[in-house]
Motif scaffolding. Structure first.
Motif, short mmCIF file in Angstrom:
data_model
loop_
_atom_site.label_atom_id
_atom_site.label_comp_id
_atom_site.label_asym_id
_atom_site.label_seq_id
_atom_site.Cartn_x
_atom_site.Cartn_y
_atom_site.Cartn_z
N ILE A 283 -0.81 6.10 6.12
CA ILE A 283 -1.25 4.56 6.18
C ILE A 283 -1.36 4.30 7.63
O ILE A 283 -2.45 3.64 7.74
N PHE A 284 -0.58 4.76 8.44
CA PHE A 284 -1.09 4.50 9.90
C PHE A 284 -2.53 5.06 10.15
O PHE A 284 -3.36 4.24 10.67
N ALA A 285 -2.74 6.40 9.77
CA ALA A 285 -4.00 6.84 10.07
C ALA A 285 -5.02 5.77 9.50
O ALA A 285 -6.29 5.52 10.12
N SER A 286 -4.66 5.44 8.41
CA SER A 286 -5.91 4.44 7.69
C SER A 286 -5.90 3.18 8.43
O SER A 286 -6.98 2.51 8.14
N LEU B 68 7.46 10.23 1.73
CA LEU B 68 7.70 9.39 2.45
C LEU B 68 7.34 9.22 3.73
O LEU B 68 6.27 8.44 4.39
N ALA B 69 7.47 10.34 4.59
CA ALA B 69 6.91 10.38 5.88
C ALA B 69 5.52 10.76 5.67
O ALA B 69 4.72 10.20 6.67
N TYR B 70 4.96 11.59 5.03
CA TYR B 70 3.26 11.85 5.21
C TYR B 70 2.76 10.54 4.82
O TYR B 70 1.26 10.36 5.19
N LYS C 149 0.81 -1.40 -0.02
CA LYS C 149 0.02 -0.06 0.08
C LYS C 149 0.88 1.32 -0.08
O LYS C 149 0.52 2.30 -0.47
N PHE C 150 1.91 1.26 0.80
CA PHE C 150 3.01 2.22 0.89
C PHE C 150 3.45 2.69 -0.64
O PHE C 150 3.37 3.73 -0.96
N LEU C 151 3.80 1.48 -1.06
CA LEU C 151 4.76 1.71 -2.53
C LEU C 151 3.75 2.36 -3.35
O LEU C 151 3.92 3.27 -4.22
N GLY C 152 2.66 1.76 -3.49
CA GLY C 152 1.29 2.23 -4.37
C GLY C 152 1.20 3.83 -4.15
O GLY C 152 1.08 4.51 -5.16
N GLY D 197 6.03 5.20 11.29
CA GLY D 197 4.54 5.21 10.96
C GLY D 197 4.19 3.89 10.33
O GLY D 197 3.03 3.32 10.66
N LEU D 198 5.03 3.37 9.47
CA LEU D 198 4.56 2.07 8.86
C LEU D 198 4.58 1.01 9.90
O LEU D 198 3.90 -0.09 9.93
N TYR D 199 5.50 0.89 11.00
CA TYR D 199 5.42 -0.08 12.02
C TYR D 199 4.23 0.11 12.95
O TYR D 199 3.69 -0.83 13.19
N LEU D 200 3.68 1.23 13.07
CA LEU D 200 2.55 1.39 13.94
C LEU D 200 1.39 1.15 13.13
O LEU D 200 0.26 0.28 13.53
N GLY D 201 1.45 1.32 11.89
CA GLY D 201 0.35 0.82 11.01
C GLY D 201 0.30 -0.81 10.86
O GLY D 201 -0.74 -1.17 11.05
N GLU D 202 1.46 -1.50 11.03
CA GLU D 202 1.48 -2.73 10.98
C GLU D 202 0.95 -3.64 12.16
O GLU D 202 0.11 -4.47 12.16
#
Lengths: 309, 240
Positions: free
Chosen positions: B152-155, B145-147, B100-103, B226-231
């Motif tokens: 992604i985390f917020a989603s 990248l950061a935003y 999702k992040f890459l997309g 952000g990605l880690y918290l999202g996961e």
């Protein structure tokens, strides 16, 4: 691939959704998973397919615990979730390609697998449409197609025939039966005749626990107890026949259901059959036996007995 | 890796199949183009052949538009139940998040590539500082990248896209302005901490042409966190 489920438990807060259940499913077996709403069917299926984690107990697929395999077991499973979620904005072909790719189907084989699935599921006329444009029955076929796209050894189907027309239901049931010869199939449903038509074994769960496990015949035998016969005898007076029937030594109870047509319901003593005696009786009195039907306990009755409390 | 690409590819295809991608690209280009060329403190007012104005405006437009791209990423999957479909295939939580992040990042990159005519225009007007321009784009990429990771985390924490959008903006607002304002109002260690957290100062130092490892670490830390918290939120499932 065999599936062994051992002492599986799952709680949501104070509620126990699945309570210490254990069962096996073998290759070449179609298991029907029954239970009222909220009994824990879907939760069990979600754990089996790796969507939610296992709290207590274990699931072994092909002898390996799913806890150890780090998700590798998922590619052996084809899953049709409840309510059949789909990407409505994707065309059918693209969607199947996406699913095949995620399930690790080799690139060279993806095309032929998609064609095969479209043929089996009868999607040929709809294959270029967006999934959102399809009717419910066709969406269900797409859901089945994505579950089988990678030719999995285990199929987990949560209510596979909802929304299909009667012809399609018969085709899909036949498909499930055929698949069940080589694969391991678990299907949940509310449609009881469907279980009899497709499943080798029935598992009924209620409030998170297994309340019945066996073939439809054994369950029926367990539930039935005494033989019950419906019979119609002509050329005689109803009251005379009633008395004569009551006098038979294998008969426990006789009910006259319809006075004018001489319709009776006869219950035999435990472990005995009254069929021969009734026939002899009619011969003796020169009555004509026009109907003799053994009454089987319906699956509906078994289901109700076990799950209404 | 294959799985991540497959998911990213589907995201991009869905974007361009629907109107969303075109609306977002149009708004991004319109918004940053308007303020770069036509209105306010624009490029002609500055009178120098550089894109500093554009980079500053673009950082703001990305701040708004990235949450619009990321808001549906996991929230919608969860709402429609397709999350269950994805995660019961051979896809791990991490692969899904990264896909999702890459997309999303690829869509942002397409938006940034669409601003290349600006570079060509300015290069024709005067003597453009190539290194500086490259650094400016690097800065925008790092900021994206950061935003995106924050988005992604917020989603991942909700099934409602609007909630995801507002949450991403709210968190982003701290990095975009609030930490900077706090840094000015505090002295000593508190001031230094807020200054270190302020995204704008890190972004400006890169877009000025100074690539400092401190700034790289800053942006990449937000991304990874952000990605880690999202996961982590995704792994909790929240059966609905």
């Amino acid at each position: 691939m065999d599936i062994q489920i051992e002492k599986l438990t799952k709680t949501y807060g104070p509620q126990t959704a699945v309570n210490n259940i254990s069962f096996d499913v073998k290759t070449g077996e179609v298991l029907g998973f029954l239970g009222p709403n909220g009994a824990g069917k879907s939760t069990t299926m979600k754990m089996l397919t790796g969507y939610i984690g296992i709290e207590k107990g274990d699931i072994r697929i092909g002898g390996k615990s799913v806890r150890d395999t780090d998700g590798a077991f998922k590619q052996h499973i084809g899953y049709l979730p409840e309510n059949n979620p789909l990407y409505l904005d994707m065309p059918v072909m693209d969607y199947l390609e996406f699913c095949a790719s995620l399930q690790g189907v080799e690139k060279a084989k993806i095309g032929s697998r998609i064609r095969e699935m479209i043929g089996i599921c009868g999607l040929n006329r709809e294959k270029h449409k967006k999934i959102g444009e399809l009717s419910k029955g066709y969406r269900q076929r797409v859901g089945l197609a994505q579950a089988m796209i990678h030719d999995p050894e285990i199929l987990v189907l949560d209510e596979p025939t909802t929304g299909l027309d009667p012809n399609q239901i018969i085709e899909i049931r036949k498909l499930i039966r055929d698949l069940g010869k080589e694969k391991t199939v678990i299907l949940s449903t509310h449609i009881l005749p469907e279980v009899e038509a497709t499943c080798d074994r029935i598992l009924i769960i209620n409030r998170g626990s297994i309340v019945a496990n066996g073939t439809p015949e054994t369950l029926r035998k367990q539930a039935q107890g005494n033989e019950v016969l419906k019979l119609r005898i002509e050329d005689g007076d109803a009251q005379t026949i009633l008395k004569a029937l009551n006098a038979l030594d294998t008969v426990r109870e006789v009910d006259l259901i319809q006075q004018d047509t001489n319709l009776f319901e006869v219950q035999s003593m435990a472990n005995t059959s009254s069929k021969r005696n009734i026939f002899q009786l009619c011969v003796e009195h020169k009555w004509v036996l026009t109907e003799l039907t053994p009454l089987e306990t319906k699956l509906e009755d078994i289901f109700r007995n076990l799950t209404v409390n | 890796m294959h799985t991540i690409f497959t998911i990213a590819k589907r995201e991009l295809a869905t974007f361009f199949d629907s109107l969303i991608a075109y609306i977002i690209l149009g708004l991004f280009l319109g918004f940053s183009g308007f303020f770069t060329w036509l209105y306010g403190n624009d490029i002609f007012l500055v009178g120098q052949a550089n894109l500093r104005v554009f980079f500053n405006i673009a950082s703001w437009s990305l701040f708004f538009f990235i949450p619009a791209i990321t808001m549906k990423m996991l929230a919608e999957e969860r709402k429609t139940g397709t999350l269950e479909l994805l995660l019961t295939k051979s896809v791990s939580d991490r692969q899904l998040i990264l896909g999702k992040f890459l997309g999303s990042i690829l869509l942002v990159c397409i938006a940034l590539l669409a601003t290349l005519p600006y570079v060509l225009t300015v290069a024709n007007i005067g003597n453009l500082d190539n290194g500086g321009t490259l650094c400016g784009y690097l800065g925008l990429l790092l900021l994206s990248l950061a935003y995106t990771a924050i988005g992604i985390f917020a989603s991942s924490i909700t099934t409602n896209q609007i909630v995801a959008f507002m949450t991403a903006l709210f968190i982003g607002l701290f990095f975009q302005i609030i930490f900077g304002v706090l840094a000015q109002n505090f002295t000593g260690n508190m001031g230094r901490i807020f200054d270190a957290l302020d995204l704008q100062s890190h972004f400006e130092s890169i877009s000025r042409g100074v690539i400092d490892s401190k700034d790289l670490v800053y942006f990449l830390s937000i991304t990874v966190l952000g990605l880690y918290l999202g996961e982590w939120f995704l792994s909790k499932r929240h059966i609905s």
